[in-house]
Design a protein around this motif. Sequence first.
Motif, PDB file in Angstrom:
ATOM      1  N   UNK A 257       0.846  -1.188   0.000  1.00 47.57           N
ATOM      2  CA  UNK A 257       0.000   0.000   0.000  1.00 47.57           C
ATOM      3  C   UNK A 257       0.888   1.247   0.000  1.00 47.57           C
ATOM      4  N   UNK A 258       0.389   2.362  -0.538  1.00 44.31           N
ATOM      5  CA  UNK A 258       1.221   3.572  -0.628  1.00 44.31           C
ATOM      6  C   UNK A 258       1.722   4.097   0.712  1.00 44.31           C
ATOM      7  N   UNK A 259       0.988   3.855   1.808  1.00 45.60           N
ATOM      8  CA  UNK A 259       1.388   4.410   3.098  1.00 45.60           C
ATOM      9  C   UNK A 259       2.254   3.454   3.921  1.00 45.60           C
ATOM     10  N   UNK A 262       7.987   0.682   4.520  1.00 46.92           N
ATOM     11  CA  UNK A 262       8.894   0.142   3.520  1.00 46.92           C
ATOM     12  C   UNK A 262       8.141  -0.947   2.761  1.00 46.92           C
ATOM     13  N   UNK A 263       8.755  -1.465   1.737  1.00 51.25           N
ATOM     14  CA  UNK A 263       8.122  -2.523   0.950  1.00 51.25           C
ATOM     15  C   UNK A 263       8.051  -3.802   1.783  1.00 51.25           C
ATOM     16  N   UNK A 264       6.871  -4.389   1.956  1.00 45.50           N
ATOM     17  CA  UNK A 264       6.768  -5.636   2.720  1.00 45.50           C
ATOM     18  C   UNK A 264       7.362  -6.802   1.932  1.00 45.50           C
ATOM     19  N   UNK A 265       7.507  -7.956   2.603  1.00 49.68           N
ATOM     20  CA  UNK A 265       8.050  -9.125   1.923  1.00 49.68           C
ATOM     21  C   UNK A 265       8.755 -10.059   2.885  1.00 49.68           C
ATOM     22  N   UNK A 285      -2.555  -1.253   8.413  1.00 47.13           N
ATOM     23  CA  UNK A 285      -3.052   0.010   8.944  1.00 47.13           C
ATOM     24  C   UNK A 285      -2.172   0.546  10.050  1.00 47.13           C
ATOM     25  N   UNK A 286      -2.695   0.569  11.287  1.00 49.50           N
ATOM     26  CA  UNK A 286      -1.952   1.096  12.426  1.00 49.50           C
ATOM     27  C   UNK A 286      -0.954   0.100  12.996  1.00 49.50           C
ATOM     28  N   UNK A 287      -0.916  -1.103  12.429  1.00 54.70           N
ATOM     29  CA  UNK A 287      -0.028  -2.137  12.939  1.00 54.70           C
ATOM     30  C   UNK A 287       0.796  -2.741  11.807  1.00 54.70           C
ATOM     31  N   UNK A 288       1.936  -3.301  12.176  1.00 55.76           N
ATOM     32  CA  UNK A 288       2.743  -4.112  11.273  1.00 55.76           C
ATOM     33  C   UNK A 288       2.990  -5.443  11.963  1.00 55.76           C
ATOM     34  N   UNK A 289       3.170  -6.482  11.181  1.00 53.79           N
ATOM     35  CA  UNK A 289       3.397  -7.820  11.741  1.00 53.79           C
ATOM     36  C   UNK A 289       4.644  -8.432  11.129  1.00 53.79           C
ATOM     37  N   UNK A 290       5.407  -9.095  11.975  1.00 56.10           N
ATOM     38  CA  UNK A 290       6.538  -9.901  11.544  1.00 56.10           C
ATOM     39  C   UNK A 290       6.195 -11.341  11.901  1.00 56.10           C
ATOM     40  N   UNK A 291       5.938 -12.167  10.893  1.00 51.26           N
ATOM     41  CA  UNK A 291       5.480 -13.542  11.088  1.00 51.26           C
ATOM     42  C   UNK A 291       6.584 -14.511  10.712  1.00 51.26           C
ATOM     43  N   UNK A 292       6.927 -15.399  11.611  1.00 51.49           N
ATOM     44  CA  UNK A 292       7.979 -16.380  11.332  1.00 51.49           C
ATOM     45  C   UNK A 292       7.461 -17.454  10.383  1.00 51.49           C
TER      46      UNK A 292
END
Length: 463
Positions: A257-259, A262-265, A285-292
């Motif tokens: 998404x534009x907002x 950084x680029x996810x992946x 949105x208001x959160x980011x997740x790092x999933x193993x």
Amino acid sequence: MEECAGLCGVGSSRGHRCHQKRQRPAEMAAADGKRKPAPAEKHVERHPPHCSLQDLPVEMLVEIFASLPGTDLASLALTCTKFHHILHIDSIWRRRCREEFGFRENLQNLEMIGMSYREFYAKLFPYRHILGLWQLNYSCRTLLNVVVDGSCITGGTYRPSLNTHVRGPIHFKLSFRIRLTERKPAAVECMAGLLGRPHSGHMQIQKDRLTIQCKRTDHRTDSPTRLRGERGRGRVQEDRQQYDCLTYGRLYLPPRHPDDLIRPGLFHGKYNAFGPTTVMLSFHGKYARVTRLMGIGTKTLEIHLMRRIQLRDGEIFRNFNELSRVVQEIDEQVTREQQQQQQQQEDGTESPAQPSVGESGAAASEEQPVPFVLPVGVRSSDQNYPRTCRMCFYGVDIDPFAYPRHCCPGVFILFDEEHFGFIWLEEKYFFWYGRVQDTFQNVEAPSPQAFLEMLKDIQSSFI
């Protein structure tokens, strides 16, 4: 002569002799008053010339058809004889093979075996659903990348090794292949096992599940001896014959998404000296997740993007006690707000949200890097981390299977477009990740809901 032409009703005076006598201006005015008004012209509706798709040049039709999905071309060929003949032009199907399946084989190689791109597309089409990334569900997870490789469909497995570097590429080991250039029906050849010799296999596709079976039992056995739910590795018994059975689940890469900061992946990391791991960074949105996805270490990091920690030129990293105090204040406020929200849900009442400590916009503009130093007393297995960072946020390491829910607060550090890290305050430990540089095809989620369901499935599989 022009006046004469107008009076005689002729469009042009050239070649026309007027039979009227030349009149003086006064006489002409009197004659105009006696002249009867001309009858009104009838309105004639004019239609544009008829033009259909069939009237276009063949070269233009080839360009149009080549840009359409292959699933639409079969119906298009039934509309008329002209389209049927055009759709036998191989350049159309060459483009479809390249854009839909990533096929890079040149035409000469197919001509050597007497196969056209149209025939090759027809052989590829039944396997279109297996292309992309898959994930095996067991204690140390495995990724499976299914691609069109030359004239075959190949599946390569990846498991993080002890020598995996944070910035290194992913190395896949051939697991199976499906030959598409033979005249006989395509068959699955399993390439797994200690000997690595091709042997007959069987493939089953069910929605977002891919199961591969073969009669060889010399595959790696560092896994459960039975399936865990619908996914995983195990042995099955059919007709008194024992089969190795591997079941994979579909893995989508995060949409962008534009907002997003950084680029996810996908990102590589080392949790400790013996724990290389691969994770997925996604924004919600208001959160980011790092999933193993593979390896050991954190199960899920939840980053609160609206709770930013001010860096003050990086001085906050030099004092671990000060950093802990700031994070603890945010953590206590988050806990109070969650308790209030839970109470409001039980009571059926709502109240306006109050501003929180350290809250700021997540989608910040370009930030000036500040020096980053690891706080005294914080350990790290990899000292080759970046020495500058852009911004930091409050985050928690979540153990979804602990009851009550157990969250360890920490600091999420965004270094740059390619790197991020996390300081686990409770254990005084720091680990960081670098972006996986490999590019993957056929990894887009069909919908945002499908991606969220996949994340829940991954998190629920860690036991």
